[in-house]
Scaffold this active site. Sequence first.
Site, PDB file in Angstrom:
ATOM      1  N   HIS A   1      -3.960  -4.209  -0.537  1.00 28.18           N
ATOM      2  CA  HIS A   1      -3.658  -4.870   0.731  1.00 28.18           C
ATOM      3  C   HIS A   1      -3.719  -6.378   0.539  1.00 28.18           C
ATOM      4  O   HIS A   1      -4.810  -6.954   0.535  1.00 28.18           O
ATOM      5  CB  HIS A   1      -4.664  -4.440   1.800  1.00 28.18           C
ATOM      6  CG  HIS A   1      -4.482  -3.042   2.272  1.00 28.18           C
ATOM      7  ND1 HIS A   1      -3.615  -2.707   3.286  1.00 28.18           N
ATOM      8  CD2 HIS A   1      -5.051  -1.887   1.869  1.00 28.18           C
ATOM      9  CE1 HIS A   1      -3.658  -1.398   3.489  1.00 28.18           C
ATOM     10  NE2 HIS A   1      -4.524  -0.883   2.635  1.00 28.18           N
TER      11      HIS A   1
ATOM     12  N   GLU B   1      -3.071  -8.640   2.609  1.00 26.66           N
ATOM     13  CA  GLU B   1      -3.604  -9.263   3.818  1.00 26.66           C
ATOM     14  C   GLU B   1      -5.132  -9.191   3.894  1.00 26.66           C
ATOM     15  O   GLU B   1      -5.744  -9.866   4.724  1.00 26.66           O
ATOM     16  CB  GLU B   1      -2.973  -8.624   5.069  1.00 26.66           C
ATOM     17  CG  GLU B   1      -3.504  -7.256   5.450  1.00 26.66           C
ATOM     18  CD  GLU B   1      -2.944  -6.097   4.636  1.00 26.66           C
ATOM     19  OE1 GLU B   1      -3.243  -4.943   4.986  1.00 26.66           O
ATOM     20  OE2 GLU B   1      -2.226  -6.341   3.643  1.00 26.66           O
TER      21      GLU B   1
ATOM     22  N   CYS C   1       0.853  -1.198   0.000  1.00 26.53           N
ATOM     23  CA  CYS C   1       0.000   0.000   0.000  1.00 26.53           C
ATOM     24  C   CYS C   1       0.888   1.248   0.000  1.00 26.53           C
ATOM     25  O   CYS C   1       1.609   1.496  -0.952  1.00 26.53           O
ATOM     26  CB  CYS C   1      -0.994  -0.041   1.160  1.00 26.53           C
ATOM     27  SG  CYS C   1      -2.332   1.171   0.967  1.00 26.53           S
TER      28      CYS C   1
END
Length: 200
Positions: free
Chosen positions: A180, A182, A78
């Site tokens: 992102h 994750e 990011c």
Amino acid sequence: MSEVALLSYGAGNVASVQFALERLGATVRLTADPAEIAESERLILPGVGQAAWAMARLQELGIVAALRDFPRPLLGVCLGQQLLFEASEEGGGTPMLGLIPGQVRRLRPGPGRTVPHMGWSRLQIVRDDPLLEGLGEESWAYFVHSFVCPDGPATLARADYGDPVPAVVRRANRWGCQFHPERSSGTGARILRNFLELPA
């Protein structure tokens, strides 16, 4: 599975990245120590927020040189991807790490699209790379950002948000994900696993 250093410098999303890596079986070491960074097998630079603040924090901690000199796999996530570039127009112009040529600019979306770019977008892979192994045309990722990196030779994958959004970039041993991983379900998990499997 690999050991990975996760830079902890107060710029958000560290815990969620750590948990995603640990779910893949990685040994994660949180650090902001230049010596530990230099010795790490691989390094992830996360980040959420403003580029100027993040660069000031990295300078305050004395780790800018360690990041610039890091010789093994480095992944910016990011804001971490944006910090890999030379500068950002945020705040009137912020010098950054200078690991990839070009200036980060404010996102200029297409009609009916708002800033920030927030939500799921499909990835268009434009160059094969070990980080993208196993991803196909129906790979989607979760984005939250108001600034965008330059689209150029470093781009490995794009998203469409009116203008092209360089979603994954690489120069030498430095990779970046604008989204992102994750929070990007199977796509993000595969990218993180691929990163952990890159030769150190």
